[in-house]
Design a protein around this motif. Structure first.
Motif, short mmCIF file in Angstrom:
data_model
loop_
_atom_site.label_atom_id
_atom_site.label_comp_id
_atom_site.label_asym_id
_atom_site.label_seq_id
_atom_site.Cartn_x
_atom_site.Cartn_y
_atom_site.Cartn_z
N GLY A 99 0.78 -1.22 0.00
CA GLY A 99 0.00 0.00 0.00
C GLY A 99 0.81 1.26 0.00
O GLY A 99 2.04 1.25 -0.11
N TRP A 100 0.06 2.36 0.13
CA TRP A 100 0.64 3.69 0.06
C TRP A 100 0.19 4.53 1.25
O TRP A 100 -1.00 4.53 1.61
CB TRP A 100 0.22 4.39 -1.23
N TYR A 101 1.13 5.24 1.83
CA TYR A 101 0.88 6.21 2.86
C TYR A 101 1.43 7.56 2.38
O TYR A 101 2.19 7.61 1.42
CB TYR A 101 1.58 5.82 4.17
N ARG A 102 1.02 8.61 3.05
CA ARG A 102 1.58 9.92 2.71
C ARG A 102 1.75 10.77 3.96
O ARG A 102 1.05 10.56 4.96
CB ARG A 102 0.69 10.66 1.71
N GLN A 103 2.68 11.70 3.86
CA GLN A 103 2.92 12.62 4.97
C GLN A 103 3.13 14.01 4.43
O GLN A 103 4.09 14.26 3.67
CB GLN A 103 4.15 12.17 5.78
#
Length: 119
Positions: free
Chosen positions: A35-39
């Motif tokens: 998956g993908w996370y963002r900050q």
């Protein structure tokens, strides 16, 4: 040792599209989740989207209907298609894999790729 390499970030205008890719190496099995996370600056890292080995997907409410996550196990790759991008999507996007074994939970992060949505 599992390693992840992301690509596809960049500068895009509001309403535009980008496709992120994340290639895994060092494994000979399919991960339970990719998956993908963002900050974003000054904010906590958050889940954007993930996909299970069975194809089930999860999305953050803020991206539903605009982003699509997919994976190709033969290529050891997870993708994030981002459409109708908004300035608030600006962030560093991180790929993550999660795999459960009897002995431990394997979690590996990529180095991140910057997405900037601006005129």
């Amino acid at each position: 040792q599992v390693q992840l390499v992301e690509s596809g970030g960049g500068l895009v205008q509001p309403g535009g599209s980008l496709r992120l890719s994340c290639v895994a190496s060092g494994n000979d099995f399919s991960f339970n989740f990719m998956g993908w996370y963002r900050q974003a600056p000054g904010k906590q890292r958050e889940l954007v989207a993930d996909v299970s080995n069975g194809g089930s997907t999860t999305y953050a409410d803020s991206v539903k209907g605009r982003f699509a996550v997919s994976r190709d196990n033969a290529k050891n790759t997870v993708y994030l298609q981002m459409n109708n991008l908004k300035p608030e999507d600006t962030a560093v996007y991180y790929c993550k894999i999660t795999h459960y074994t009897p002995a431990k939970i394997l979690e590996v992060w990529g180095q991140g790729t910057l997405v900037t949505v601006s005129l």
